[in-house]
Design a protein around this motif. Sequence first.
Motif, PDB file in Angstrom:
ATOM      1  N   LEU A  23      16.074 -20.094  -4.175  1.00 60.95           N
ATOM      2  CA  LEU A  23      16.357 -19.262  -5.331  1.00 60.95           C
ATOM      3  C   LEU A  23      17.010 -17.981  -4.836  1.00 60.95           C
ATOM      4  O   LEU A  23      16.443 -17.278  -4.006  1.00 60.95           O
ATOM      5  N   GLN A  24      18.213 -17.701  -5.321  1.00 58.25           N
ATOM      6  CA  GLN A  24      18.943 -16.538  -4.829  1.00 58.25           C
ATOM      7  C   GLN A  24      18.921 -15.354  -5.784  1.00 58.25           C
ATOM      8  O   GLN A  24      18.855 -14.223  -5.341  1.00 58.25           O
ATOM      9  N   ALA A  25      19.024 -15.598  -7.068  1.00 61.62           N
ATOM     10  CA  ALA A  25      19.025 -14.494  -8.031  1.00 61.62           C
ATOM     11  C   ALA A  25      18.635 -15.007  -9.403  1.00 61.62           C
ATOM     12  O   ALA A  25      18.902 -16.161  -9.745  1.00 61.62           O
TER      13      ALA A  25
ATOM     14  N   GLY B  87      17.569 -16.935   0.430  1.00 64.40           N
ATOM     15  CA  GLY B  87      16.850 -17.015  -0.835  1.00 64.40           C
ATOM     16  C   GLY B  87      15.385 -17.352  -0.637  1.00 64.40           C
ATOM     17  O   GLY B  87      14.934 -17.626   0.466  1.00 64.40           O
ATOM     18  N   LEU B  88      14.643 -17.324  -1.731  1.00 65.33           N
ATOM     19  CA  LEU B  88      13.233 -17.719  -1.704  1.00 65.33           C
ATOM     20  C   LEU B  88      13.155 -19.234  -1.675  1.00 65.33           C
ATOM     21  O   LEU B  88      13.812 -19.909  -2.474  1.00 65.33           O
ATOM     22  N   HIS B  89      12.352 -19.767  -0.767  1.00 64.27           N
ATOM     23  CA  HIS B  89      12.267 -21.215  -0.587  1.00 64.27           C
ATOM     24  C   HIS B  89      11.080 -21.812  -1.334  1.00 64.27           C
ATOM     25  O   HIS B  89       9.993 -21.258  -1.339  1.00 64.27           O
ATOM     26  N   ALA B  90      11.318 -22.966  -1.953  1.00 67.33           N
ATOM     27  CA  ALA B  90      10.261 -23.777  -2.560  1.00 67.33           C
ATOM     28  C   ALA B  90      10.475 -25.216  -2.100  1.00 67.33           C
ATOM     29  O   ALA B  90      11.595 -25.711  -2.095  1.00 67.33           O
ATOM     30  N   HIS B  91       9.414 -25.883  -1.697  1.00 65.17           N
ATOM     31  CA  HIS B  91       9.517 -27.256  -1.198  1.00 65.17           C
ATOM     32  C   HIS B  91       9.949 -28.236  -2.279  1.00 65.17           C
ATOM     33  O   HIS B  91      10.707 -29.164  -2.017  1.00 65.17           O
ATOM     34  N   ASN B  92       9.463 -28.051  -3.500  1.00 62.79           N
ATOM     35  CA  ASN B  92       9.718 -29.007  -4.580  1.00 62.79           C
ATOM     36  C   ASN B  92      10.862 -28.618  -5.500  1.00 62.79           C
ATOM     37  O   ASN B  92      11.350 -29.443  -6.257  1.00 62.79           O
ATOM     38  N   GLY B  93      11.270 -27.376  -5.482  1.00 63.82           N
ATOM     39  CA  GLY B  93      12.193 -26.825  -6.464  1.00 63.82           C
ATOM     40  C   GLY B  93      11.467 -25.726  -7.213  1.00 63.82           C
ATOM     41  O   GLY B  93      10.318 -25.398  -6.903  1.00 63.82           O
ATOM     42  N   TRP B  94      12.119 -25.163  -8.200  1.00 60.62           N
ATOM     43  CA  TRP B  94      11.546 -24.012  -8.906  1.00 60.62           C
ATOM     44  C   TRP B  94      11.360 -24.290 -10.388  1.00 60.62           C
ATOM     45  O   TRP B  94      12.217 -24.896 -11.022  1.00 60.62           O
ATOM     46  N   VAL B  95      10.241 -23.831 -10.911  1.00 64.20           N
ATOM     47  CA  VAL B  95      10.039 -23.760 -12.353  1.00 64.20           C
ATOM     48  C   VAL B  95       9.822 -22.283 -12.658  1.00 64.20           C
ATOM     49  O   VAL B  95       8.985 -21.625 -12.030  1.00 64.20           O
ATOM     50  N   ILE B  96      10.617 -21.777 -13.589  1.00 62.55           N
ATOM     51  CA  ILE B  96      10.495 -20.382 -14.020  1.00 62.55           C
ATOM     52  C   ILE B  96      10.027 -20.419 -15.467  1.00 62.55           C
ATOM     53  O   ILE B  96      10.641 -21.083 -16.303  1.00 62.55           O
ATOM     54  N   ALA B  97       8.924 -19.729 -15.755  1.00 63.88           N
ATOM     55  CA  ALA B  97       8.331 -19.795 -17.091  1.00 63.88           C
ATOM     56  C   ALA B  97       8.019 -18.405 -17.612  1.00 63.88           C
ATOM     57  O   ALA B  97       7.638 -17.514 -16.853  1.00 63.88           O
ATOM     58  N   SER B  98       8.140 -18.245 -18.906  1.00 64.42           N
ATOM     59  CA  SER B  98       7.767 -17.006 -19.583  1.00 64.42           C
ATOM     60  C   SER B  98       6.296 -17.098 -19.970  1.00 64.42           C
ATOM     61  O   SER B  98       5.891 -18.017 -20.681  1.00 64.42           O
ATOM     62  N   SER B  99       5.520 -16.141 -19.486  1.00 61.23           N
ATOM     63  CA  SER B  99       4.080 -16.128 -19.752  1.00 61.23           C
ATOM     64  C   SER B  99       3.699 -14.838 -20.474  1.00 61.23           C
ATOM     65  O   SER B  99       4.259 -13.775 -20.209  1.00 61.23           O
ATOM     66  N   SER B 100       2.718 -14.946 -21.349  1.00 61.58           N
ATOM     67  CA  SER B 100       2.219 -13.754 -22.029  1.00 61.58           C
ATOM     68  C   SER B 100       1.137 -13.057 -21.216  1.00 61.58           C
ATOM     69  O   SER B 100       0.740 -11.938 -21.540  1.00 61.58           O
ATOM     70  N   THR B 101       0.673 -13.695 -20.144  1.00 58.36           N
ATOM     71  CA  THR B 101      -0.359 -13.095 -19.289  1.00 58.36           C
ATOM     72  C   THR B 101       0.158 -12.955 -17.869  1.00 58.36           C
ATOM     73  O   THR B 101       1.004 -13.729 -17.414  1.00 58.36           O
ATOM     74  N   ARG B 102      -0.352 -11.982 -17.143  1.00 60.73           N
ATOM     75  CA  ARG B 102       0.158 -11.611 -15.834  1.00 60.73           C
ATOM     76  C   ARG B 102      -0.239 -12.589 -14.722  1.00 60.73           C
ATOM     77  O   ARG B 102       0.597 -13.022 -13.936  1.00 60.73           O
TER      78      ARG B 102
END
Length: 127
Positions: free
Chosen positions: A41-43, A95-110
Amino acid sequence: NLFQKITLNRIKTMSEEISEFPNLYTSTTVDASVVISDHFLQAVMCINTSGSTIFLHFFDATSLPSNGATPILRMQVETVVQKDFCFASLGSAGGLHAHNGWVIASSSTRDTLTINTANVALSVMSV
């Protein structure tokens, strides 16, 4: 549309600092989450369209985890604002490395995932 024009200009500026031209995902509508199959993940550019602060949660995964999952990275995005996160200078491949790929999600909690309704427009650069 205006969002895509702004996004492409900003992404072009960020990509000038990156040696390998990245893949680009750009929302065509607002999202609650996205799956990025690339491992670096680069940006990320995020526009929060909701009326409250959200937390972008980043997971090393191939699909959206269940509510309650703990992200490996999280970013706070205030109400109706654009935020840019650049990770290109991190890691050996840029970039940031992930073994499986990335999931980016919007969360209402921290701290753990509580998936929001679709409320973010995202642009993601990855390799």
